[in-house]
Motif scaffolding. Structure first.
Motif, PDB file in Angstrom:
ATOM      1  N   UNK A 165       0.877  -1.167   0.000  1.00  0.00           N
ATOM      2  CA  UNK A 165       0.000   0.000   0.000  1.00  0.00           C
ATOM      3  C   UNK A 165       0.917   1.220   0.000  1.00  0.00           C
ATOM      4  N   UNK A 166       0.530   2.260  -0.721  1.00  0.00           N
ATOM      5  CA  UNK A 166       1.440   3.386  -0.919  1.00  0.00           C
ATOM      6  C   UNK A 166       0.776   4.716  -0.584  1.00  0.00           C
ATOM      7  N   UNK A 167       1.480   5.510   0.221  1.00  0.00           N
ATOM      8  CA  UNK A 167       1.077   6.901   0.459  1.00  0.00           C
ATOM      9  C   UNK A 167       2.035   7.774  -0.344  1.00  0.00           C
ATOM     10  N   UNK A 168       1.513   8.519  -1.290  1.00  0.00           N
ATOM     11  CA  UNK A 168       2.359   9.378  -2.120  1.00  0.00           C
ATOM     12  C   UNK A 168       2.082  10.835  -1.773  1.00  0.00           C
ATOM     13  N   UNK A 220      -2.452  13.021  -8.583  1.00  0.00           N
ATOM     14  CA  UNK A 220      -3.679  12.280  -8.894  1.00  0.00           C
ATOM     15  C   UNK A 220      -3.473  11.341 -10.078  1.00  0.00           C
ATOM     16  N   UNK A 221      -2.689  11.788 -11.061  1.00  0.00           N
ATOM     17  CA  UNK A 221      -2.390  10.933 -12.214  1.00  0.00           C
ATOM     18  C   UNK A 221      -1.627   9.691 -11.781  1.00  0.00           C
ATOM     19  N   UNK A 222      -0.643   9.888 -10.889  1.00  0.00           N
ATOM     20  CA  UNK A 222       0.143   8.759 -10.394  1.00  0.00           C
ATOM     21  C   UNK A 222      -0.725   7.815  -9.573  1.00  0.00           C
ATOM     22  N   UNK A 223      -1.613   8.367  -8.767  1.00  0.00           N
ATOM     23  CA  UNK A 223      -2.516   7.535  -7.963  1.00  0.00           C
ATOM     24  C   UNK A 223      -3.352   6.629  -8.865  1.00  0.00           C
ATOM     25  N   UNK A 224      -3.891   7.205  -9.916  1.00  0.00           N
ATOM     26  CA  UNK A 224      -4.699   6.429 -10.861  1.00  0.00           C
ATOM     27  C   UNK A 224      -3.861   5.347 -11.537  1.00  0.00           C
ATOM     28  N   UNK A 225      -2.652   5.716 -11.944  1.00  0.00           N
ATOM     29  CA  UNK A 225      -1.754   4.763 -12.612  1.00  0.00           C
ATOM     30  C   UNK A 225      -1.430   3.578 -11.710  1.00  0.00           C
ATOM     31  N   UNK A 226      -1.071   3.856 -10.463  1.00  0.00           N
ATOM     32  CA  UNK A 226      -0.693   2.789  -9.535  1.00  0.00           C
ATOM     33  C   UNK A 226      -1.879   1.871  -9.230  1.00  0.00           C
ATOM     34  N   UNK A 227      -3.043   2.463  -9.124  1.00  0.00           N
ATOM     35  CA  UNK A 227      -4.247   1.674  -8.840  1.00  0.00           C
ATOM     36  C   UNK A 227      -4.607   0.782 -10.023  1.00  0.00           C
ATOM     37  N   UNK A 228      -4.555   1.351 -11.231  1.00  0.00           N
ATOM     38  CA  UNK A 228      -4.967   0.615 -12.422  1.00  0.00           C
ATOM     39  C   UNK A 228      -3.945  -0.438 -12.839  1.00  0.00           C
ATOM     40  N   UNK A 229      -2.652  -0.081 -12.811  1.00  0.00           N
ATOM     41  CA  UNK A 229      -1.621  -0.996 -13.296  1.00  0.00           C
ATOM     42  C   UNK A 229      -1.288  -2.102 -12.301  1.00  0.00           C
ATOM     43  N   UNK A 230      -1.319  -1.776 -11.013  1.00  0.00           N
ATOM     44  CA  UNK A 230      -0.850  -2.738 -10.015  1.00  0.00           C
ATOM     45  C   UNK A 230      -1.919  -3.156  -9.008  1.00  0.00           C
TER      46      UNK A 230
END
Length: 251
Positions: A27-30, A39-49
């Motif tokens: 789990x990651x807190x950025x 927000x873009x990174x949050x979406x990427x991490x959620x969707x890809x991983x």
């Protein structure tokens, strides 16, 4: 897998660290100043991983904002296993007598005080659980001062000293402290230092193969995979053609 908190996650080492830890099931807190990138990174991490991600938009230089943002998160997110103090920058490159004091303040407030503000809030959470791992991102500039690097080198030497002090103070609580000092890596680092001058930034990396942000993130991740009784205290990594902050063989 545990919870990893990464400052300065919107680019460079921070983003690469977020990606590798998310990919490994953490789990990651950025955190970061640039909300849209966050927000873009949050979406990427959620969707890809498929990672659980908490995004916190604040500037580490603002002590009250740091405390407000971190203390407001749900209790379950406060069980931070790994803190990566990555937020940092170099601003300007000039002799000490011609230095821009705004640049000095920016580097000191981010690289030193920002690291302290975040650590001061998170460490008690780790201490209460008698476990955790703090990784402070320094620089080869912490080890070798170079011309016109004066204040930047001083801030990274401070990170080195603070890391050593943390390690001593936190021994009774079994909290690991690792200082990682990267050399030349092609990220936004030089673009920020030269205030957006792309030609100057690109010139820094000509004539040799620099590290990538992923190279550094891989090393950060490795340091967190060792047995509970083993801690890498201090680690310097450079590209093959670099010996220290000053000597780079360009050809």
């Amino acid at each position: 897998m545990g919870i990893v908190l990464i400052t300065g996650a919107t680019a460079g080492f921070g983003q690469a660290c977020a990606e590798i830890f998310a990919a490994k099931g953490h789990d990651v807190i950025i955190t970061g100043r640039r909300k849209e990138r966050l927000e873009t990174l949050k979406t990427q991490l959620s969707q890809e991983y498929g990672a659980n991600v908490l995004a916190l938009n604040f500037d580490v230089r603002d002590e009250q904002a740091v405390q407000a943002a971190l203390n407001s998160i749900p209790e379950e997110w406060k069980a931070v296993d790994i803190l990566i103090n990555n937020a940092g920058l170099a601003a300007g490159l000039s002799t000490i007598d011609e230095g821009d004091t705004e640049d000095w303040n920016s580097m000191i407030d981010t690289n030193v005080k920002g690291l302290l503000y975040v650590s001061r809030t998170v460490i008690p959470w780790m201490r209460s659980r008698t476990r955790g791992h703090i990784i402070n991102i320094g620089s080869t500039a912490a080890k070798t001062v170079y011309a016109k690097g004066n204040v930047y080198c001083a801030t990274k030497a401070a990170v080195d000293a603070i890391s050593e002090g943390m390690r001593i103070d936190l021994l009774p609580y079994r909290i690991k402290v690792t200082a990682i000092h990267p050399g030349a890596a092609e990220t936004e680092f030089s673009l920020v230092r030269f205030k957006g001058d792309e030609d100057k930034a690109k010139d820094v990396y000509k004539g040799f193969i620099p590290m990538s942000a992923k190279d550094v993130a891989d090393v950060v991740y490795y340091c967190t995979t060792l047995p509970p009784h083993v801690c890498i205290n201090d680690l310097v990594l450079t590209p093959l053609q670099q010996a220290n902050a000053y000597y780079i063989d360009k050809n």
